[in-house]
Write a protein that holds these residues in place. Structure first.
Motif, PDB file in Angstrom:
ATOM      1  N   SER A  37       9.440   0.021   3.321  1.00 28.26           N
ATOM      2  CA  SER A  37       9.683   0.762   4.559  1.00 28.26           C
ATOM      3  C   SER A  37      11.135   0.584   4.973  1.00 28.26           C
ATOM      4  N   LEU A  45       3.250  -0.989   6.302  1.00 33.23           N
ATOM      5  CA  LEU A  45       3.429  -2.267   5.587  1.00 33.23           C
ATOM      6  C   LEU A  45       2.156  -3.109   5.675  1.00 33.23           C
ATOM      7  N   GLN A  49      -0.150  -4.698   2.755  1.00 34.74           N
ATOM      8  CA  GLN A  49      -0.431  -6.135   2.686  1.00 34.74           C
ATOM      9  C   GLN A  49      -1.940  -6.413   2.659  1.00 34.74           C
ATOM     10  N   ALA A  55       4.998  -5.595  -0.493  1.00 35.36           N
ATOM     11  CA  ALA A  55       5.569  -4.687   0.514  1.00 35.36           C
ATOM     12  C   ALA A  55       6.716  -5.367   1.228  1.00 35.36           C
ATOM     13  N   ALA A  57      10.295  -4.516   4.120  1.00 36.29           N
ATOM     14  CA  ALA A  57      11.110  -3.594   4.919  1.00 36.29           C
ATOM     15  C   ALA A  57      12.568  -3.798   4.529  1.00 36.29           C
TER      16      ALA A  57
END
Ligand code: GRF
Length: 197
Positions: A37, A45, A49, A55, A57
């Motif tokens: 992201s 996210l 998860q 995942a 950011a």
């Protein structure tokens, strides 16, 4: 096995559709290897998860410039062995360098029947606001390859959705998601994973 990485920015309902279709076998020969992201705290996210999909950011604000940000993005994607990048509610602009690096390996879901209601500034609710303002009777969604332009790559698939009397941008967005986006995007991934397109 097609290794798919999904780029997200928000709620992740399209990501969830992909996760669910892989889980129920409607998408075959596919592994979601990474979710990235550009917005910290994106609910997408959490959806990843929950399914133990790696995942993270990567916020542009944490990098000197967008080139550094893209280089890190490429590092993560290539590091995961990504074959196909899926933009699912992803709102950052990708450079020509990036799209050339992954030529014909990036697809996007857009919430209208391209070439209507697309291009710079047309994303999220705005797309549906404009469709209602125009008074179209039919809208829908489009899956297309991503090139250096905005919403301008080769169209892969489209699905029409009827506008209903009394629709608001929110009710129309929801129907386009349920009846078009969440069907088209998984189908496109399965077609690519099984060499049908
Ligand atoms: C939706 O408007 C969708 O049409 C577009 O991005 C927005 C959020 O999608 N692709 P998602 O719930 O984050 O998948």
């Amino acid at each position: 096995m097609l290794k798919v990485s999904v780029l997200v920015s928000g709620g992740g309902t399209n990501l969830q559709a992909i996760i669910d279709r892989v889980a129920d076998g409607k998408i075959t020969n596919t592994e979601i290897v990474k979710v990235i992201s550009n917005k910290k705290g994106a609910y997408a996210l959490e959806r990843a998860q929950k399914r133990n999909i790696p995942a993270l950011a990567l916020s542009k604000k944490d990098f000197g410039d967008s080139d550094e940000w893209e280089n890190r993005l490429i590092e993560e994607l290539d590091g995961a062995g990504t074959d196909l990048i899926v933009l699912a509610g992803f709102l950052a602009i990708l450079s020509e360098k990036f799209t050339k690096h992954y030529e014909n390996r990036i697809i996007n879901i857009h919430p209208s029947l391209i070439p209507s209601f697309c291009g710079a500034g047309y994303y999220g609710l705005k797309v549906h606001e404009e469709a209602l303002k125009k008074g179209v009777k039919v809208t829908g969604a489009t899956v297309h390859y991503v090139n250096e332009g905005i919403d301008s790559g080769k169209i892969i698939s489209q699905k029409a959705v009827y506008v209903q009397d009394g629709d608001t941008p929110e009710t129309l967005q929801r129907r386009v998601m349920e009846q078009a986006e969440w069907i088209l995007l998984p189908q496109a991934i399965d077609d690519i994973a099984n060499n049908r397109i």
